[in-house]
Write a protein that holds these residues in place. Sequence first.
Motif, short mmCIF file in Angstrom:
data_model
loop_
_atom_site.label_atom_id
_atom_site.label_comp_id
_atom_site.label_asym_id
_atom_site.label_seq_id
_atom_site.Cartn_x
_atom_site.Cartn_y
_atom_site.Cartn_z
N GLY A 90 0.80 -1.22 0.00
CA GLY A 90 0.00 0.00 0.00
C GLY A 90 0.83 1.27 0.00
O GLY A 90 0.43 2.29 -0.57
N LEU A 91 2.00 1.23 0.64
CA LEU A 91 2.83 2.43 0.75
C LEU A 91 3.70 2.65 -0.49
O LEU A 91 4.28 3.74 -0.65
N ALA A 92 3.80 1.66 -1.35
CA ALA A 92 4.70 1.75 -2.51
C ALA A 92 4.48 3.00 -3.36
O ALA A 92 5.44 3.70 -3.72
N PRO A 93 3.22 3.35 -3.74
CA PRO A 93 3.04 4.56 -4.56
C PRO A 93 3.49 5.83 -3.85
O PRO A 93 4.02 6.75 -4.49
N ASN A 135 10.48 10.40 -6.13
CA ASN A 135 10.31 10.87 -7.51
C ASN A 135 10.77 9.83 -8.53
O ASN A 135 11.44 10.14 -9.51
N ASP A 136 10.41 8.59 -8.30
CA ASP A 136 10.81 7.49 -9.19
C ASP A 136 9.69 6.46 -9.22
O ASP A 136 9.45 5.75 -8.25
N VAL A 137 8.98 6.39 -10.35
CA VAL A 137 7.83 5.50 -10.47
C VAL A 137 8.22 4.03 -10.38
O VAL A 137 7.40 3.17 -10.04
N ARG A 138 9.50 3.71 -10.66
CA ARG A 138 9.94 2.31 -10.60
C ARG A 138 9.85 1.73 -9.19
O ARG A 138 9.81 0.52 -9.02
#
Length: 400
Positions: free
Chosen positions: A14-17, A24-27
């Motif tokens: 859940g915290l990943a996004p 500042n890195d979508v990966r």
Amino acid sequence: NVTLGIIWYLAAFGLAPYLADFFNDVRVVSILRVMALSLLILPFGSVHNTLLTKQLQFHKLFYLALIPAFIPGLVSIFLALVGLGVWSLVYGSLVAAFLKVLVAWILNPWKPRWRLNLSLARRLLSFGGAVSAERILSWLVNTLDDVLVGKWLGGAALGIYTLGFNISIAPAKYISSSLIRIAFPAFSLLQNNKDAIRNAFLKAIKYIALITVPLGVGICMTADLFVPLFLGELWAQSIPVIQLISVYGIFMSIGGLLPQVYKALGRPDIYLKYVSARCLVAVPVYCYAVPRGLIAVSIAHLVMTCIFFPVNIYLGLRIMAIPLRRLFGALWVPIAGAGGIVFITFLLQKVIFIGMPLGAVSRLALVVGMAASFYVAHVLIISRNSFGEMRSLLKTALAK
């Protein structure tokens, strides 16, 4: 353990996004969600691991540490060579988690059963609550600097800082941690005999320091030689980090036994309070230091250590009723030897080698060789029986 693993995985998922936005890195989203699968795997081997530690099965613990470290490294290297990039490390970590569980089940015959003892569970949770809270806070205080460096200084700076940090604490991480790991069950067997605990603690501290203190000092004094030689000039920024953090690593190796003493004596709350205080101080200190660069962060680490290490030692000596002179008696040989290493390496690099046509390899080999020879001779002359005692301990450990 399985339930906690599920909870931690859901939290990470859940915290990943939000962490991706923070860095500042979508990966980060996909990488964290896949890497966190290890939280679902590792709990299945935690009891086996603990039983091996409790039974002091040293040779089995060696294989349990070696195999999951060696094979996943090879897997990651292969995957990197075929072009998977950062995912080679992700998949390597999952292979490591799986192997840790597999090897633990092979080495220990215990199998879980569907049975619950509520009375025992309450006792375990009462004791384990303080231990778990301490570990969470310790993880936070030990991870906060990495998070802030990655956020404010960027990925390149984080790579330099992480490399320097890992090199600096290698003696504490890979040498003293093995003894620290089995210290709790060993001390627990002696919990009703304070004299035996005192003697065991002082002996353990002595042998840890005999190895980690000279190694830590040696890393500090030779960082400017081995970093350009083995890592290249691009990593030169890690040299001051290594030099400053290596002192922290020495203190870490010596103070790492004390939490095990507190637990063995039934007082895990002592270290929980200590870590809580350190965490409260660390947050503003790191927030102030990180924007000022890697050297400032490293200095912050060193200052925090100089403040809190004496407190930790004081608490430990007090609960075990050990006079300060006995602690000094256990540590003075490695400390004096480390002083000699500092003098020799400084003399060689700043006086004797000046103007001499020596290559980098020759300089490093001569410095390390002469410093190591001095230290071994120092220990043999001052405390010859230490070698015999360490040899006996190793034979006993391997025999088990």
